[in-house]
Design an enzyme around this catalytic site. Structure first.
Site: not given
Ligand code: NAD
Length: 430
Positions: A73, A118-120, A159
Site C-alpha cells: 500500500v 508505504a507498507k507491505g 519490519d
C-alpha cells in the site's frame, strides 16, 4: 508488467472500530480538525494513493504447493517516493497495512525525510517455513510488486518477520529484472551489499534518544534510580533495552511473544541477549523471575516502551499503567481510548511516528549513500540520527506546549500540515 496485479485507489471506506486503521484515521481526523483542513483534503489524506494485492504461490521443499496473499500500500507520494517496511506475519491484512502506510507518511514528514509513506505485508508465519522457502516467497512477492517499487518510486525495508536477508533477496530480484544492480531499491540491506552502518540499531537508538529526552522533560534522572520495562525483544525492543541499560537506567522487565521476565534489581541485558541468541526467547533466563507478558504493561516503572505489536494499550489496561512516560517503540501500540485515559492520568505518551522514526531516518541515510555510492562512518550516521531525533522531539514538544496539544496530536498535526502543504503546492492534476 507481471500478471496478478491489481492497482486501484481505494476510497476511504469505514474501518471496523478498534482496528489500527480506525485508530490511524481517528488520529488524522483530530489533526485535520485542528488544522482546519477542507473535507476534500482530509479525505485524500485518509485514502491510500495506490494498493497492490498479489497472490504468491510457493513450491515447498517437500514438493507440495502453498499460496499466500501479499499487499503493498502506497499511502502518499506528495513529498517524494513512498517508503515503508515489509511485514511477514500470520495476521497481516489489508486494513492493517493501510494504517501502517499512513503512519509512515506522517513519520517521514515529521522527520523531514523526502518520502511519502508505504507498507507491505505477506500473510505468512515465517517460523513455519525454511530459509529456502522464505527466499522463494520473497522473490515471487518482489517480482509481483516490481512494477510499483524502485528507488524513485517506493523503497521497502524490513519490519516484523523480515530482516536484512529478505532485503538482499528483494534487491537481487529487482536488480536481475532491471538488468543491473540497483542498491537504492530497498533499505536495511546487509552492510556488504550497500547497507548503512548503524541501520540495524537505528530504530532502537532513536527510541532511546527520545526516551531520555522525555524522561528529562519530566524531571526524571538518567540514572539507575530510573526504571524501565520493554515489551518485545526483537529488532526494536532488544536494542532499546540494551541502550537504556547502557545509558544507566535499570531495565526491570522485558517480554516477548512467549512470556516475560522481571527483576526489581535490574536485568543483565547482555547476559539476556546471549540467552536469546541460544534459545530464541527471553523465557527461561535464569537471572530474573518469570512474568506474564501482559502484566509488564502495568508494572510500577518510570518508563514503559511497548516495542512489539499494535493495540496492546487499551481501555481495559490503560487505567492500570503506572509508568510516568510511555515511549512507543512499536507502531500503533496505544488505542485512542487508552491514549485519553493516559492523558487524564498525566502519563506522557511519546507517539510512534516520533519515537520509532530512527529506522526511517537511517533508511534515508542508506538510500542517500547507495545513490551516491559513498559511505559514511557509523559515528557519522549515529550523530546525524541523534541530531534529527532530538530536533524532532524539540519541535513536537514546543508545538504541543504552545498549542495545548498532546505530543501525538502535535506530531500528527505537524506532519499532516507538511504533507498538505506539499500537496497544495504541487496542485491537483489534471
Ligand atoms: P520483530 O519481529 O523483530 O520483533 C517483535 C518482538 O515482539 C518479538 O520479540 C516478539 O516475540 C515480540 N512480540 C510479539 N507479540 C508480542 C506480545 N503480544 N507481547 C510481547 N511481545 C510480543 O519486530 P520489530 O522490527 O522489532 O518491530 C516491532 C514493532 O516496531 C512493530 O510494531 C514494527 O512495526 C515497529 N517498528 C519497527 C522498526 C524497525 O526498524 N524494525 C521501525 C519502526 C517501527
Amino acid at each position: 508488467m507481471t500478471t496478478a496485479l491489481t492497482i486501484a485507489p481505494i476510497l476511504a471506506a469505514p474501518a471496523p472500530a478498534g482496528t489500527p486503521l480506525d485508530d490511524a484515521r481517528a488520529q488524522l481526523t483530530e489533526a485535520a480538525q485542528f488544522l482546519g483542513l477542507s473535507d476534500g483534503l482530509h479525505r485524500l489524506l485518509a485514502t491510500p494513493r495506490r494498493e497492490v494485492t498479489v497472490s504468491i504461490p510457493l513450491r515447498r521443499d517437500d514438493g507440495s504447493q502453498d499460496l499466500f496473499i501479499g499487499h503493498r500500500v502506497q499511502h502518499n507520494f506528495s513529498r517524494g517516493p513512498a517508503k515503508g517496511g515489509i511485514r511477514y506475519a500470520p495476521n497481516v491484512d489489508l486494513d492493517e497495512v493501510r494504517a501502517l502506510a499512513m503512519w509512515m507518511t506522517w513519520k517521514c514528514a515529521l522527520l523531514d525525510v523526502p518520502y511519502g509513506g508505504a507498507k507491505g505485508g505477506v500473510r505468512i508465519d515465517p517460523r513455519n517455513y525454511s530459509a529456502n522457502e522464505l527466499e522463494r516467497v520473497t522473490r515471487r512477492f518482489t517480482s509481483e510488486i516490481l512494477p510499483v517499487i524502485g528507488p524513485e518510486q517506493d523503497i521497502p525495508a524490513p519490519d516484523i518477520g523480515t530482516d536484512e536477508k529478505t532485503m538482499a533477496w528483494m534487491m537481487d530480484t529487482y536488480s536481475v529484472a532491471r538488468g543491473h544492480t540497483v542498491l537504492g531499491v530497498v533499505t536495511g540491506k546487509p552492510i556488504a551489499l550497500g547497507g548503512s552502518l548503524g541501520r540495524a540499531t537505528s530504530t532502537s537508538r532513536g527510541v532511546v534518544d527520545v526516551a531520555l529526552a522525555a524522561l528529562a522533560s519530566r524531571g526524571l534522572p538518567i540514572a539507575s534510580s530510573t526504571t524501565a520495562a520493554v515489551q518485545g525483544f526483537g529488532k526494536v525492543g532488544r536494542g532499546a533495552a540494551r541502550f537504556l541499560a547502557d545509558a544507566g537506567l535499570t531495565v526491570t522487565a522485558v517480554s516477548d511473544q512467549y512470556g516475560g521476565l522481571v527483576s526489581t534489581g535490574g536485568i543483565d541485558i547482555p547476559a539476556l541477549e546471549r540467552h536469546v541468541d541460544l534459545t530464541g526467547s527471553v523465557v527461561g533466563f535464569e537471572g530474573a523471575d518469570p512474568l506474564d507478558g501482559a502484566e509488564l504493561l502495568e508494572l510500577d516503572v518510570d518508563l514503559l516502551v511497548p516495542a512489539a505489536v499494535e493495540g496492546v494499550l487499551t481501555a481495559e489496561n490503560a487505567p492500570c499503567v503506572q509508568a510516568k512516560v510511555v515511549v512507543e517503540g512499536a507502531n500503533g501500540p496505544t488505542t485512542p481510548e487508552a491514549d485519553s485515559i493516559m492523558r487524564e492520568n498525566d502519563i506522557l505518551v511519546v507517539p510512534d511516528i516520533l519515537a520509532n522514526a530512527g529506522g526511517v531516518v537511517v533508511s534515508y541515510f542508506e538510500w542517500v549513500q547507495a545513490n551516491q555510492a559513498y559511505w559514511w562512518t557509523e559515528a557519522e550516521v549515529e550523530a546525524r540520527l541523534k541530531e534529527r531525533m532530538i530536533g524532532a522531539w524539540e519541535q513536537v514538544s514546543r508545538y504541543a506546549g504552545s498549542k495545548g496539544l498532546t505530543l501525538r496530536t502535535a506530531a500528527t498535526a505537524l506532519a499532516v500540515e507538511r504533507v498538505a502543504e506539499a500537496h497544495t503546492l504541487r496542485g491537483l492534476y489534471p
